[in-house]
Scaffold this active site. Sequence first.
Site, mmCIF file in Angstrom:
data_model
loop_
_atom_site.group_PDB
_atom_site.id
_atom_site.type_symbol
_atom_site.label_atom_id
_atom_site.label_comp_id
_atom_site.label_asym_id
_atom_site.label_seq_id
_atom_site.Cartn_x
_atom_site.Cartn_y
_atom_site.Cartn_z
ATOM 1 N N PRO A 1 -5.536 0.784 18.506
ATOM 2 C CA PRO A 1 -5.190 0.145 17.257
ATOM 3 C C PRO A 1 -4.748 1.064 15.699
ATOM 4 C CG PRO A 1 -7.433 -0.517 17.961
ATOM 5 C CD PRO A 1 -6.940 -0.127 18.734
ATOM 6 N N HIS B 1 0.877 -1.345 0.247
ATOM 7 C CA HIS B 1 0.357 -0.143 -0.267
ATOM 8 C C HIS B 1 0.476 1.285 0.056
ATOM 9 C CE1 HIS B 1 -4.339 -1.473 0.722
ATOM 10 N NE2 HIS B 1 -3.794 -2.017 0.499
ATOM 11 N N TYR C 1 -9.552 5.516 6.558
ATOM 12 C CA TYR C 1 -9.837 5.681 7.726
ATOM 13 C C TYR C 1 -11.432 7.120 8.059
ATOM 14 C CZ TYR C 1 -5.414 3.601 9.754
ATOM 15 O OH TYR C 1 -4.530 2.644 9.309
ATOM 16 N N TYR D 1 3.782 6.281 9.445
ATOM 17 C CA TYR D 1 3.022 5.494 9.677
ATOM 18 C C TYR D 1 3.117 4.093 8.980
ATOM 19 C CZ TYR D 1 -1.771 3.386 8.023
ATOM 20 O OH TYR D 1 -2.344 2.025 8.215
ATOM 21 N N LYS E 1 0.082 -0.106 14.669
ATOM 22 C CA LYS E 1 0.819 -0.219 15.458
ATOM 23 C C LYS E 1 1.988 -1.170 16.476
ATOM 24 C CE LYS E 1 2.624 3.785 13.191
ATOM 25 N NZ LYS E 1 3.192 3.241 11.901
HETATM 26 P P1 FAD Z 1 0.457 -11.106 21.398
HETATM 27 O O1 FAD Z 1 0.369 -11.064 20.250
HETATM 28 O O2 FAD Z 1 -0.168 -11.140 21.840
HETATM 29 O O3 FAD Z 1 1.737 -12.756 21.837
HETATM 30 C C1 FAD Z 1 1.666 -13.435 23.141
HETATM 31 C C2 FAD Z 1 1.610 -14.670 22.914
HETATM 32 O O4 FAD Z 1 2.253 -15.504 24.687
HETATM 33 C C3 FAD Z 1 0.276 -15.304 22.752
HETATM 34 O O5 FAD Z 1 0.151 -16.754 21.702
HETATM 35 C C4 FAD Z 1 -0.080 -16.002 23.633
HETATM 36 O O6 FAD Z 1 -1.121 -17.398 24.371
HETATM 37 C C5 FAD Z 1 1.081 -16.418 24.922
HETATM 38 N N1 FAD Z 1 0.741 -16.016 26.371
HETATM 39 C C6 FAD Z 1 0.373 -15.483 27.338
HETATM 40 N N2 FAD Z 1 -0.052 -15.793 27.912
HETATM 41 C C7 FAD Z 1 1.376 -16.968 28.179
HETATM 42 C C8 FAD Z 1 1.525 -18.118 29.301
HETATM 43 N N3 FAD Z 1 1.575 -17.551 30.558
HETATM 44 N N4 FAD Z 1 2.422 -19.133 29.018
HETATM 45 C C9 FAD Z 1 2.347 -19.003 27.703
HETATM 46 N N5 FAD Z 1 2.562 -18.361 26.497
HETATM 47 C C10 FAD Z 1 1.516 -17.724 26.800
HETATM 48 N N6 FAD Z 1 -2.992 -3.774 16.405
HETATM 49 C C11 FAD Z 1 -3.052 -3.221 15.443
HETATM 50 O O7 FAD Z 1 -1.759 -2.540 14.937
HETATM 51 N N7 FAD Z 1 -4.185 -3.818 14.609
HETATM 52 C C12 FAD Z 1 -5.591 -4.515 14.465
HETATM 53 O O8 FAD Z 1 -5.926 -4.130 14.392
HETATM 54 C C13 FAD Z 1 -5.178 -4.804 16.126
HETATM 55 N N8 FAD Z 1 -6.066 -5.914 16.622
HETATM 56 C C14 FAD Z 1 -5.782 -6.562 18.014
HETATM 57 C C15 FAD Z 1 -6.741 -7.150 18.141
HETATM 58 C C16 FAD Z 1 -7.226 -8.134 19.380
HETATM 59 C C17 FAD Z 1 -8.547 -8.816 19.945
HETATM 60 C C18 FAD Z 1 -5.556 -7.628 20.433
HETATM 61 C C19 FAD Z 1 -5.439 -8.440 22.047
HETATM 62 C C20 FAD Z 1 -4.456 -7.277 19.728
HETATM 63 C C21 FAD Z 1 -4.642 -6.469 18.510
HETATM 64 N N9 FAD Z 1 -3.357 -5.847 17.831
HETATM 65 C C22 FAD Z 1 -3.910 -4.620 16.912
HETATM 66 C C23 FAD Z 1 -2.529 -5.461 18.657
HETATM 67 C C24 FAD Z 1 -1.361 -6.711 18.523
HETATM 68 O O9 FAD Z 1 -2.231 -8.135 17.617
HETATM 69 C C25 FAD Z 1 -0.520 -6.967 19.379
HETATM 70 O O10 FAD Z 1 -0.125 -5.521 19.199
HETATM 71 C C26 FAD Z 1 1.033 -7.942 18.805
HETATM 72 O O11 FAD Z 1 -0.395 -9.312 17.772
HETATM 73 C C27 FAD Z 1 1.429 -8.544 19.785
HETATM 74 O O12 FAD Z 1 2.292 -8.877 19.681
HETATM 75 P P2 FAD Z 1 3.111 -10.139 21.095
HETATM 76 O O13 FAD Z 1 3.863 -11.103 20.607
HETATM 77 O O14 FAD Z 1 3.809 -9.084 21.725
HETATM 78 O O15 FAD Z 1 1.557 -10.403 21.425
HETATM 79 C C1 DHB Z 2 -6.022 -2.551 10.337
HETATM 80 C C2 DHB Z 2 -5.873 -2.483 11.749
HETATM 81 C C3 DHB Z 2 -5.401 -1.242 12.150
HETATM 82 O O1 DHB Z 2 -5.523 -0.967 13.423
HETATM 83 C C4 DHB Z 2 -5.027 0.170 11.356
HETATM 84 O O2 DHB Z 2 -4.829 0.742 11.732
HETATM 85 C C5 DHB Z 2 -5.522 -0.701 10.110
HETATM 86 C C6 DHB Z 2 -5.265 -1.619 9.024
HETATM 87 C C7 DHB Z 2 -6.720 -4.632 10.014
HETATM 88 O O3 DHB Z 2 -6.735 -4.541 11.204
HETATM 89 O O4 DHB Z 2 -6.211 -4.280 8.950
#
Ligand code: FAD
Ligand code: DHB
Length: 393
Positions: free
Chosen positions: A295, A75, A204, A387, A299
């Site tokens: 979100p 994009h 957006y 961005y 980021k």
């Molecule tokens: P996570 O992806 O949360 O991974 C952590 C992992 O640790 C998980 O697999 C979990 O199962 C595991 N874990 C937890 N506790 C334990 C334990 N005790 N023992 C072993 N394993 C464990 N960001 C955006 O930018 N846009 C979005 O649209 C967006 N949507 C989101 C929607 C939801 C519902 C959530 C929760 C987050 C969203 N985010 C979004 C944020 C983004 O997905 C996260 O910032 C990203 O997943 C961070 O990655 P991570 O690896 O730090 O954590």
């Molecule tokens: C998506 C999520 C976001 O938070 C964003 O700013 C842009 C796109 C997505 O899930 O596609």
Amino acid sequence: MRKLRTQVGIVGAGPAGLVLGEMLARAGIEAVIVERHDRAYIEERIRAGVIEHWAAALLDELGLGARLRREGLAHHGIELRFAGRGHRIDFPSLTGGKEVVVYGQHEVVKDVVAARLAAGRPLLFEVSETRVEGIETDHPVIRFVHEGEETELSCDFIAGCDGFHGICRPAIPAGVLTAYDRIYPFGWLGILAEAPPSSEELIYAWSERGFALASMRSPTITRLYVQCPPDDDVAQWSDDRIWDELHRRLAAPGFSLTEGPVLQKSITAMRSFVVEPMRHGRLLLAGDAAHIVPPTGAKGMNLALADVLVLSRALEAFYRDGRSDPLDAYSDTCLRRIWKAQRFSWWMTSLLHLFEDDSPFDRRRQLAELDYVTSSAAAATALAENYVGLPID
Ligand code: FAD
Ligand code: DHB
């Protein structure tokens, strides 16, 4: 009891833990990843979708970018839509040629899990009762139950990549961490729909009824969000109600929103959160375990990847050169960039959402700011460079 030993024990197989594992393997450092859920769960969990310029390049460099480049959608801009009109922010011309890639977080997870398992590197699913001990010593351990067996994993370091609700951050003694927190008075209702995207780029939208976002996952799947009350229940949102709200909030002359069967529906709370420092003794926090963003700026996953890039370099300096200073600087190095992403995510959120206690003055101010951002090269550049992702170094 089963006893295992590794150099870096990683709690959590989200983007942070998985990509850290790959970077360490490339540097010849052993790691074991333990994950609470099963493989199907982490591979199906729909979350973020926008990959920053440098993060896509990092996945390429790790040999994990083939499918992302084939199936991901490059994009070159986004649309800000307000007062019934769309305004495009062009990334390459404002950032020296950068772009982002729209590719689901769970697709990244699938790619890394497949690579790790194919290489025979340890990744234990469905562990329970995970706890970390001895983090203030040189020999921390992760204890957990795997396949019914109590297991002790001795490590040199533990990477706490277990997300916001994980066990690593709470294992740090009281008084060590300072938490900075902001809860927003709304959430996002997100749907995945089997319908071609209505526009080539993300939209957006600021509207009188609240924020909406039109994103996508592929040429046949759209991802759409609407601002909703923070404690709303998905059961309150029939498909008809969701489409109706999306039509109203995204309305613009000549625009038509493509509908299709709703495949998935969920509500996400909106929060800004940071703990400082991100290290205590031999436990290093990365990704959502240490910070979360609302979100709106896309980021979350990118920040998780930035943390583990800094962490893997610091661990490499430790093992290869016997240097501890990059590990000592880990938290400060990450936090400098994290706070800028926090600011950007807060700003995008504040700019585009309807706050219940907003006065007509506040709404006019938002519109003036949107007008400014889309008409001033300086303001548009500030949005674009944040961005596509601020530099890591
Ligand atoms: P996570 O992806 O949360 O991974 C952590 C992992 O640790 C998980 O697999 C979990 O199962 C595991 N874990 C937890 N506790 C334990 C334990 N005790 N023992 C072993 N394993 C464990 N960001 C955006 O930018 N846009 C979005 O649209 C967006 N949507 C989101 C929607 C939801 C519902 C959530 C929760 C987050 C969203 N985010 C979004 C944020 C983004 O997905 C996260 O910032 C990203 O997943 C961070 O990655 P991570 O690896 O730090 O954590
Ligand atoms: C998506 C999520 C976001 O938070 C964003 O700013 C842009 C796109 C997505 O899930 O596609």
